[in-house]
Design a protein around this motif. Structure first.
Motif, PDB file in Angstrom:
ATOM      1  N   ILE A   1      -4.700  -6.327   0.929  1.00 46.88           N
ATOM      2  CA  ILE A   1      -4.271  -5.266  -0.163  1.00 46.88           C
ATOM      3  C   ILE A   1      -5.414  -4.264  -0.129  1.00 46.88           C
ATOM      4  O   ILE A   1      -5.035  -3.188   0.009  1.00 46.88           O
ATOM      5  N   ARG A   2      -6.639  -4.711  -0.273  1.00 51.61           N
ATOM      6  CA  ARG A   2      -7.518  -3.696  -0.297  1.00 51.61           C
ATOM      7  C   ARG A   2      -7.732  -3.026   0.815  1.00 51.61           C
ATOM      8  O   ARG A   2      -8.010  -1.670   0.776  1.00 51.61           O
ATOM      9  N   GLU A   3      -7.841  -3.699   1.999  1.00 52.64           N
ATOM     10  CA  GLU A   3      -7.840  -2.924   3.336  1.00 52.64           C
ATOM     11  C   GLU A   3      -6.453  -2.010   3.445  1.00 52.64           C
ATOM     12  O   GLU A   3      -7.031  -0.639   4.124  1.00 52.64           O
ATOM     13  N   ALA A   4      -5.700  -2.506   3.164  1.00 54.88           N
ATOM     14  CA  ALA A   4      -4.304  -1.519   3.406  1.00 54.88           C
ATOM     15  C   ALA A   4      -4.306  -0.150   2.570  1.00 54.88           C
ATOM     16  O   ALA A   4      -4.096   0.749   3.007  1.00 54.88           O
ATOM     17  N   ASP A   5      -4.745  -0.590   1.481  1.00 54.30           N
ATOM     18  CA  ASP A   5      -4.837   0.613   0.528  1.00 54.30           C
ATOM     19  C   ASP A   5      -6.081   1.540   1.036  1.00 54.30           C
ATOM     20  O   ASP A   5      -5.888   2.927   0.922  1.00 54.30           O
ATOM     21  N   ALA A   6      -7.124   1.042   1.421  1.00 55.54           N
ATOM     22  CA  ALA A   6      -8.283   1.891   2.065  1.00 55.54           C
ATOM     23  C   ALA A   6      -7.630   2.668   3.228  1.00 55.54           C
ATOM     24  O   ALA A   6      -7.954   3.914   3.346  1.00 55.54           O
ATOM     25  N   ALA A   7      -6.772   2.078   3.916  1.00 58.59           N
ATOM     26  CA  ALA A   7      -6.305   2.795   5.270  1.00 58.59           C
ATOM     27  C   ALA A   7      -5.479   3.835   4.687  1.00 58.59           C
ATOM     28  O   ALA A   7      -5.344   4.764   5.693  1.00 58.59           O
ATOM     29  N   ALA A   8      -4.624   3.594   3.694  1.00 57.86           N
ATOM     30  CA  ALA A   8      -3.692   4.792   3.268  1.00 57.86           C
ATOM     31  C   ALA A   8      -4.250   5.669   2.260  1.00 57.86           C
ATOM     32  O   ALA A   8      -3.627   6.713   2.173  1.00 57.86           O
ATOM     33  N   GLY A   9      -5.463   5.585   2.218  1.00 59.86           N
ATOM     34  CA  GLY A   9      -6.124   6.619   1.270  1.00 59.86           C
ATOM     35  C   GLY A   9      -5.914   6.551  -0.151  1.00 59.86           C
ATOM     36  O   GLY A   9      -5.849   7.413  -0.915  1.00 59.86           O
TER      37      GLY A   9
ATOM     38  N   CYS B   1     -17.313  12.183 -11.720  1.00 60.01           N
ATOM     39  CA  CYS B   1     -17.622  13.191 -10.305  1.00 60.01           C
ATOM     40  C   CYS B   1     -16.196  13.659  -9.597  1.00 60.01           C
ATOM     41  O   CYS B   1     -15.608  12.670  -9.468  1.00 60.01           O
ATOM     42  N   PRO B   2     -16.096  14.786  -9.317  1.00 61.29           N
ATOM     43  CA  PRO B   2     -14.697  14.958  -8.432  1.00 61.29           C
ATOM     44  C   PRO B   2     -14.937  14.377  -6.967  1.00 61.29           C
ATOM     45  O   PRO B   2     -13.668  14.304  -6.470  1.00 61.29           O
ATOM     46  N   SER B   3     -16.069  13.804  -6.757  1.00 59.51           N
ATOM     47  CA  SER B   3     -15.912  13.268  -5.284  1.00 59.51           C
ATOM     48  C   SER B   3     -15.366  11.994  -5.261  1.00 59.51           C
ATOM     49  O   SER B   3     -15.100  11.337  -4.445  1.00 59.51           O
ATOM     50  N   ASP B   4     -15.033  11.449  -6.613  1.00 59.21           N
ATOM     51  CA  ASP B   4     -14.292   9.950  -6.592  1.00 59.21           C
ATOM     52  C   ASP B   4     -13.068   9.915  -6.716  1.00 59.21           C
ATOM     53  O   ASP B   4     -12.292   9.713  -7.371  1.00 59.21           O
ATOM     54  N   VAL B   5     -12.503  10.593  -5.412  1.00 61.08           N
ATOM     55  CA  VAL B   5     -11.081  10.683  -5.315  1.00 61.08           C
ATOM     56  C   VAL B   5     -10.144   9.516  -5.430  1.00 61.08           C
ATOM     57  O   VAL B   5      -8.925   9.674  -5.558  1.00 61.08           O
ATOM     58  N   ARG B   6     -11.006   8.199  -5.025  1.00 63.51           N
ATOM     59  CA  ARG B   6      -9.971   6.980  -5.046  1.00 63.51           C
ATOM     60  C   ARG B   6     -10.353   6.392  -6.457  1.00 63.51           C
ATOM     61  O   ARG B   6      -9.753   5.200  -6.580  1.00 63.51           O
TER      62      ARG B   6
ATOM     63  N   ALA C   1      -5.997   5.534  -4.179  1.00 64.87           N
ATOM     64  CA  ALA C   1      -7.059   5.073  -5.111  1.00 64.87           C
ATOM     65  C   ALA C   1      -7.147   3.671  -5.371  1.00 64.87           C
ATOM     66  O   ALA C   1      -6.145   2.931  -5.042  1.00 64.87           O
ATOM     67  N   ARG C   2      -8.112   3.300  -6.176  1.00 67.62           N
ATOM     68  CA  ARG C   2      -8.396   1.785  -6.084  1.00 67.62           C
ATOM     69  C   ARG C   2      -7.312   1.281  -7.072  1.00 67.62           C
ATOM     70  O   ARG C   2      -7.120   1.392  -8.127  1.00 67.62           O
ATOM     71  N   ARG C   3      -6.388   0.488  -6.499  1.00 62.45           N
ATOM     72  CA  ARG C   3      -5.465  -0.383  -7.293  1.00 62.45           C
ATOM     73  C   ARG C   3      -6.069  -1.543  -8.165  1.00 62.45           C
ATOM     74  O   ARG C   3      -7.066  -2.381  -7.626  1.00 62.45           O
TER      75      ARG C   3
ATOM     76  N   ALA D   1       0.751  -1.345   0.074  1.00 63.56           N
ATOM     77  CA  ALA D   1      -0.181   0.035  -0.089  1.00 63.56           C
ATOM     78  C   ALA D   1       0.768   1.354   0.090  1.00 63.56           C
ATOM     79  O   ALA D   1       0.259   2.219  -0.204  1.00 63.56           O
ATOM     80  N   SER D   2       2.152   1.113   0.388  1.00 62.78           N
ATOM     81  CA  SER D   2       3.061   2.208   0.302  1.00 62.78           C
ATOM     82  C   SER D   2       3.435   2.793  -1.055  1.00 62.78           C
ATOM     83  O   SER D   2       4.373   3.585  -1.250  1.00 62.78           O
ATOM     84  N   ILE D   3       3.144   1.872  -2.233  1.00 58.29           N
ATOM     85  CA  ILE D   3       3.680   1.803  -3.296  1.00 58.29           C
ATOM     86  C   ILE D   3       2.509   2.391  -4.162  1.00 58.29           C
ATOM     87  O   ILE D   3       1.506   1.841  -3.938  1.00 58.29           O
ATOM     88  N   PRO D   4       2.501   3.409  -4.902  1.00 59.29           N
ATOM     89  CA  PRO D   4       1.283   4.096  -5.660  1.00 59.29           C
ATOM     90  C   PRO D   4       0.464   3.222  -6.156  1.00 59.29           C
ATOM     91  O   PRO D   4       0.879   2.199  -7.140  1.00 59.29           O
ATOM     92  N   SER D   5      -0.768   3.050  -5.673  1.00 62.70           N
ATOM     93  CA  SER D   5      -1.735   2.287  -6.536  1.00 62.70           C
ATOM     94  C   SER D   5      -1.913   2.331  -7.707  1.00 62.70           C
ATOM     95  O   SER D   5      -2.398   1.317  -8.795  1.00 62.70           O
TER      96      SER D   5
END
Length: 699
Positions: free
Chosen positions: A157-165, A642-647, A167-169, A118-122
């Motif tokens: 992986i999904r949970e760690a990405d979500a915790a790190a904020g 939509c701009p709200s879909d930041v992930r 975007a969807r990997r 998750a520390s590697i850009p998604s």
């Protein structure tokens, strides 16, 4: 149509194969980082203990690949997570500018390793998880409990990405279609979609000689008695692939590839009806450092030559031994189902020449379009181009993870300022390896809209990040003003939204040149740095808007006093004129939205300013305006409604190699607009709990 640079590369590769010379680098460098695996799959003949390159040797290969200009670094296995340093290797490849996809069985991904991933850009690292069917089918091949372990790794992986904020990997499943799972294969794909996988790569069993084939794999093979069933399921899969849309769970194989599968199992395969590019398209390095390639009979180890421990990648690419192996490939007549070594864009000189002629015609067409009236104009639409998703602010309302800013300046000893930014960038103290829209992408969007005779009201250069961090911010803004803004461009106004701290003399000069510019200073994220510089030097046509959010601690009163003559607008965004703009903060929960609205109304009362009406008015049913008014292109080319879909949970599609104009006019966006007009919001999962429609004073 391919770009001029792409056409040149495709032509050089055509000549490389035609003359059997290394006139261009390969498309990719592939590396078996290991051949070890923790599983003993019944059909596998490729995993075994083997000497391996060290971490530093692999980093050297990555460095050489990057310096050579090769576009893809492709780590393979074995099971890559058998290496304790795989996360370090992947992170290093991403920092060197590569988009990386790694295939794993998922069973070794612990919570710690998921956090490292998750520390590697998604948007730079994607995963393929090997799942050979549902739990029953998978575990028959890979061992009891392995499906559960693989899914657990995937979910971590999904949970760690979500915790790190993040975007969807993108995470795909690699699934073999075999005789023990074909009868429920579509149900298996539906299960993967429900689990949140982004798609599937349907694989076939690897054909080996009888003496090399594991006896237990025979039960997986399609015999003559099952070929009719195989034809039926591959036809169903091909039809499904033909009907799938540009987003959501997708079969990655083409319909043609799927329809070829039965012939593979009945020995009716013919050699591929196109040139094979093995030896020109890829430089493949084995785990022990040897260069390998197909020997004409699908045996890669038999095609070995040279070694990266004695030769550089370029030396291997020029080695006379490779020329000999390429001659074998050119004469190859071995049946092959895979298309991984096809390169149709370089197959025919006539097509390359025709594309060159089309590029000349396209250039002339653009010149003509400059004097032809626009066919389709949307003056109420704001198109956002995300120059970067990196933001240095610590505002609580910022959705961008601070880790991106930390990664950018990791080599810097002092925090950069507007005056030191260029110096630190040019001396290599700043890591621009990810998160920044390429200038060629900006040009591509503008040219696409011009060619499509599509025009919007506003072109904005901000979304999740601070646009003035871009290393080419000033040249890009100058290009947009010259080519994209005005009667012959693709928008009426250029909007620069910034916190102001990186306003330089060069950018102030840009504002001084004048034109249809809006400089929007976000006072929630910054302290007003740069406002005076732009305010005092701006040329004719340049509007300055000071923006802040209503609520406790809002700086609205301070700035209203400091710029006492500046018109105050509360609610909807002002356009085209100087103002202090006070907005409400958007929330997903309706009660929080209601509270934000109350703050807005209270401030309007305190300042004696009426609440500006939302675009389209506020009477009647609440309707979402995003699909009709606010498309966004992310820095890496994804398009969201939509701009709200930041992930980037539900992208509409991608502009590389696609077209923004095609996506804008496409059925998916039109359907979303219709949904808004009839039921209030699009029928998308991210939209169902969104509070944005109830906060119409947010642009």
């Amino acid at each position: 149509m391919r770009s001029p640079a792409r056409l040149q590369r495709d032509a050089r590769l055509y000549l490389s194969r035609h003359l059997n010379r290394s006139l261009a680098p390969p498309d990719r460098v592939s590396l078996n980082v290991t051949l070890r695996c923790n599983l003993k799959c019944t059909m596998c003949t490729t995993c075994y203990d083997s000497p391996e390159l060290s971490t530093e040797e692999i980093k050297s290969i990555i460095d050489q690949t990057a310096a050579w200009g090769v576009e893809v670094f492709n780590p393979l296995g074995g099971e890559p997570f058998m290496r304790g340093d795989i996360e370090e290797i992947l992170a290093y490849a991403v920092r060197r500018g590569f988009y990386v996809t790694v295939t794993t069985n998922g069973t070794l991904i612990t919570e710690r390793r998921a956090r490292a991933v998750a520390s590697i850009p998604s948007d730079r690292l994607h995963l393929n998880v090997s799942l050979d069917g549902d739990r029953r089918a998978n575990d028959e091949i890979r061992g009891e409990g392995m499906w559960d372990r693989a899914i657990a790794g995937y979910r971590r992986i999904r949970e760690a990405d979500a915790a790190a904020g993040n975007a969807r990997r993108k995470i795909l499943a690699n699934t073999i279609l075999h005789a023990r799972n074909y009868d429920r294969f579509e149900t298996i794909l539906d299960e993967q979609a429900a689990l949140g996988f982004d798609g599937v790569q349907v694989l076939t069993l690897f054909r080996t000689s009888p003496e090399d084939s594991p006896p237990q794999s025979e039960a997986l093979w399609f015999g003559p008695d099952r070929i009719s069933d195989l034809r039926a399921i591959t036809e169903q899969l091909a039809s499904r692939a033909e009907q799938q849309g540009p987003a959501g769970y997708q079969i990655q194989n083409s319909p043609d590839e799927l329809r070829r599968v039965p012939r593979y199992y009945t020995d009716e395969m013919a050699p591929l009806e196109a040139p094979c590019w093995a030896g020109w398209k890829e430089l493949y390095i084995n785990a022990d450092g040897r260069a390998i390639m197909c020997d004409g009979k699908l045996d890669f180890l038999a095609g070995a030559w040279g070694n990266v421990r004695q030769q550089t990648l370029r030396e291997l690419w020029r080695d006379p031994a490779l020329r000999e192996r390429r001659e074998v490939v050119k004469k190859c007549s071995t049946p092959c189902i895979q298309k991984c070594y096809l390169r149709p864009e370089s197959d025919h000189a006539s097509e390359l020449l025709a594309d060159g002629a089309r590029q000349v015609a396209r250039s002339l067409h653009r010149q003509v379009r400059r004097v032809v009236p626009r066919a389709e104009s949307h003056p109420d639409v704001t198109l956002r181009l995300e120059l970067t998703d990196v933001c240095p602010c610590d505002w609580e309302g910022c959705s961008t993870p601070p880790s991106r800013w930390g990664a950018l300046i990791r080599e810097a000893t002092d925090l950069p300022t507007a005056n030191t930014w260029a110096m630190m960038r040019d001396r290599g103290y700043l890591d621009f390896g990810r998160g920044f829209m390429g200038f060629e992408v900006v040009r591509g969007v503008v040219n696409d809209l011009k060619d499509s005779a599509l025009r919007f009201g506003v072109l904005s250069v901000r979304w999740r990040g601070e646009p003035l961090l871009h290393p080419e911010a000033a040249p890009i803004l100058r290009y947009l003003m010259a080519e994209a803004i005005g009667p012959k461009g693709v928008a009426d106004t250029l909007r620069i939204e910034t916190d102001g701290r990186f306003v330089t003399e060069e950018l102030a000069d840009f504002a001084a040149a004048g034109g249809a510019q809006e400089w929007v200073f976000d006072l929630d994220r910054g302290d007003g740095a740069g406002v005076d510089q732009i305010w005092s030097r701006r040329g004719p046509g340049v509007a300055v808007i000071l923006a802040c959010t209503a609520g406790e601690g809002s700086p609205a009163h301070h700035w209203a006093e400091r710029f006492s003559g500046l018109p105050v607008q509360i609610g909807a965004r002002p356009t085209g004129h100087d103002s202090l703009w006070v907005r409400a903060r958007v929330h997903d929960h309706y009660l929080a939205t209601k509270e934000a609205r109350a703050h807005l109304e209270a401030l309007a009362s305190e300042l004696g300013v009426p609440l500006a009406p939302a675009p389209g008015g506020t009477s009647g049913p609440v309707r979402c305006q995003a699909p009709a008014r606010t498309p966004v292109v992310s820095w890496d080319g994804k398009v969201v409604l939509c701009p709200s879909d930041v992930r980037l949970v539900e992208p509409l599609g991608e502009i590389t190699p696609g077209s923004l104009a095609a996506l804008w006019r496409g059925a998916d966006r039109v359907r979303a607009v219709t949904d808004c007009e009839t039921r209030g919001r699009p029928d998308r999962s991210i939209c169902r709990s969104c509070g944005r429609p109830e906060a119409p004073h947010i642009d």
